[in-house]
Write a protein that holds these residues in place. Structure first.
Motif, short mmCIF file in Angstrom:
data_model
loop_
_atom_site.label_atom_id
_atom_site.label_comp_id
_atom_site.label_asym_id
_atom_site.label_seq_id
_atom_site.Cartn_x
_atom_site.Cartn_y
_atom_site.Cartn_z
N PRO A 134 0.81 -1.24 -0.19
CA PRO A 134 -0.04 0.02 -0.07
C PRO A 134 0.79 1.32 0.06
O PRO A 134 0.28 2.35 -0.32
N ARG A 161 6.41 -2.65 -5.33
CA ARG A 161 5.71 -1.43 -5.78
C ARG A 161 4.55 -1.04 -5.13
O ARG A 161 3.88 -1.83 -4.54
N THR A 162 4.24 0.11 -5.22
CA THR A 162 3.09 0.56 -4.64
C THR A 162 1.94 0.61 -5.24
O THR A 162 1.65 1.11 -6.36
N VAL A 163 0.81 -0.04 -4.53
CA VAL A 163 -0.42 -0.26 -5.62
C VAL A 163 -1.54 0.07 -4.55
O VAL A 163 -1.51 -0.32 -3.22
#
Lengths: 390, 194
Positions: A134, A161-163
């Motif tokens: 997050p 990775r940021t999602v």
């Protein structure tokens, strides 16, 4: 007592429960407070609302105020983590494709053995993994690093990775990520939607990880000590209520409402009960202490927890770990916690630091009343973090 | 003459994106790009190497931009959120208006101010319009539900519209609920019984 309205930001997650319960169940009112709970669309938004004074307190990822103290990320306003809101509660999930490949190798999705799950995952993904989290500063990221470092996952390429959690299932289905580490209800939501399967609870990596904190601006904490104390006590009582077995059904029902999380209460209940449905085919696994709001001094902000987070971040970003740990320790305010909790019946530990990862079993330690039980807090790889090495 | 500032606007709604681009173009000579699809957002932004990224605070994909604030991010230059380097008042105004700007470190604040002022004004206007639209829509929805509930009561009890409304209002007052909630309950129940 005159009721004061206090604006507080939160992300709609199961672990925002202590704030929601404090307001809904009257714990805030008993302290003369009305919490104006502001749902935020992103963690950067929570941080900015707090830093620039739109709210006075917030539900925040425990590493965020530490990173801010280290000058990382855009905003570096001084923050205080006045208590821990929740311990554990994350899940690691994989795509359906990876699930099928793992099952082909005989992995049984026991939802418990982090070493075995790491080895199995590295075997079926030799080309590397893209893992969604997050936020760049989060316990999710820290747990992934601990897990990868001590399993064969260290030998494959890991791209974190940021999602945003609401888009996690979609990113998994689109192949943008192969796996994720996320807080509830989003892991269960992706299982419900048939996008993924759950491989591990965060607690399988670190058995007692401080997940979210109650954060305020340090200057606000200093100018409004009474208001802060009232807020902390209300939230602490809400956490204690949440830890009672009889509260679970009511809590799940309350959180599921459209004004809060807007997901079915049965899905919320999975995180609260620790019985999670790990795959779209319906297998259920129990994760002990999946999400803890109270037991084992869960809300006590140990300076050693902050130091551990600071040291981890420093090593990855090229900062001096000793300096980072020293600064981090000033963020988790065990001093303010002790001051606010005096007279509530909260049992306060005698020390403000502990060896992180040293308790293989629940253990009694010295405390105000002499009988505080700390819960198991081991890392799966057996490491122990000493906050004050000689 | 310095090179024009390069600005990336992250906005999925086409009309809103056009409105922002127009406003920016009117206020100065900027090189503006719009990203309408947030898939692979960090990669797309990196491809433009912008000086500034403008994004709505309500957009959850904003957290993806936080990666750019780390030196190890996809941009080879460090990026900082504008609000850290500039006057606090402007930053606060930006946050309250719902705009967040991500800016490459080392850009002079005076070159940013007109961009931010324009963006703040535009975002405020759009926010107001959106709120008004939401309210109108909700009012319309509520009236539809109340009308249906009135219709059900009139048919079931053979009364006129005013009496039907009085019954709804009394039930709402007795239960401490809104008229529209009582009406909704009635409509739902009637649907189940049908």
């Amino acid at each position: 007592m005159k009721t004061v309205t206090l604006p507080v930001a939160y992300m709609p997650l199961v672990d925002a429960a202590p704030l929601i319960v404090a307001q809904e169940m009257g714990f805030a009112e008993a302290e003369g407070l009305s919490l104006d709970l502001v749902a935020a669309p992103s963690w950067s938004s929570v941080r900015d609302m707090l830093a620039f004074g739109r709210v006075d307190a917030a539900h925040l990822l425990s590493p965020v105020p530490v990173a801010m103290a280290l000058g990382l990320g855009g905003v570096t306003t001084a923050m205080s983590a006045v208590s821990v809101l929740s311990v554990n509660g994350d899940v690691i999930g994989v795509s359906r494709d990876l699930e099928a490949r793992l099952r082909d190798t005989g992995h049984g999705f026991d939802f418990a053995d982090a070493a075995a799950a790491g080895a199995a995952l590295a075997r079926v993904a030799p080309g590397g993994l893209k893992i969604g989290v997050p936020f760049p500063f989060s316990m999710h990221v820290e747990l992934l690093h601990v897990w990868c470092a001590a399993t064969p996952l260290s030998r494959i390429r890991i791209d974190i990775r940021t999602v945003p959690p609401p888009l996690m299932a979609q990113a998994l289905a689109a192949g943008e990520i192969d796996a994720f580490c996320v807080g509830e209800p989003w892991g269960s939501v992706s299982v419900e939607g048939g996008a993924g399967a759950l491989l591990l609870p965060g607690s399988a990596i670190w058995a007692f990880a401080p997940e979210k904190v109650l954060a305020t601006r340090t200057d606000w904490a200093e100018t409004e000590p009474h208001l802060l104390g009232r807020l902390m006590r209300a939230v602490w009582r809400a956490g204690r209520w949440l830890s009672l077995p009889d509260s679970r059904t009511a809590a799940a029902e309350m959180l599921s409402r459209r004004s809060w999380l807007d997901v079915p209460s049965e899905v919320v209940d999975r995180a609260l009960s620790g019985f999670l449905t790990v795959s779209p085919s319906g297998e259920v696994r129990e994760a002990p202490r999946f999400l803890e709001f109270h037991r084992g001094a869960a809300t006590f902000p140990w300076r050693s927890q902050a130091k551990w987070i600071g040291g981890q971040i420093a090593r990855r970003t090229g900062l001096d770990p000793a300096m980072a740990m020293q600064r981090a320790a000033t963020v988790f305010r065990s001093d303010l916690y002790r001051a606010a909790m005096r007279g509530t019946g909260a049992d306060l530990p005698g020390a403000s630091e502990k060896l992180e990862g040293s308790l293989a079993n629940a253990t009694a330690v010295a405390s105000g009343s002499g009988r505080l039980i700390l819960e198991r807090d081991v890392f799966f790889d057996g490491r122990v973090f000493d906050p004050s090495p000689d | 003459m310095p090179t024009p500032l390069s600005i990336v606007v992250v906005e999925e709604d086409r009309d809103r994106a056009i409105a922002i681009v127009d406003a920016l173009k009117d206020s100065g000579d900027y090189d503006v790009h719009v990203i309408g699809n947030v898939t692979g957002l960090a990669r797309k932004i990196a491809a433009f190497l912008p000086d500034i990224v403008l994004i709505d605070i309500d957009n959850p994909t904003r957290d993806m931009l936080e990666e750019l604030t780390l030196a190890s991010g996809p941009l080879d230059r460090p990026v900082a959120m504008f609000v850290s380097g500039a006057a606090g008042g402007l930053a606060r105004a930006a946050v309250e208006a719902g705009v967040s700007a991500y800016v490459v470190d080392g850009l002079q604040p005076e070159r940013l101010k007109p961009v931010l002022d324009t963006a703040i004004a535009r975002f405020q206007m759009m926010r107001q319009m959106r709120t008004e639209l939401d309210e109108t829509r909700r009012a319309l929805e509520e009236r539809k539900v109340i009308d249906r509930a009135k219709g059900l009561l009139m048919k079931a009890k053979g009364i006129d519209e005013d009496e039907a409304y009085a019954i709804l209002r009394k039930a709402a007052m007795d239960q401490g609920r809104k008229v529209v909630d009582v009406a909704q309950a009635l409509v739902t129940a009637a649907g189940l019984l049908r």
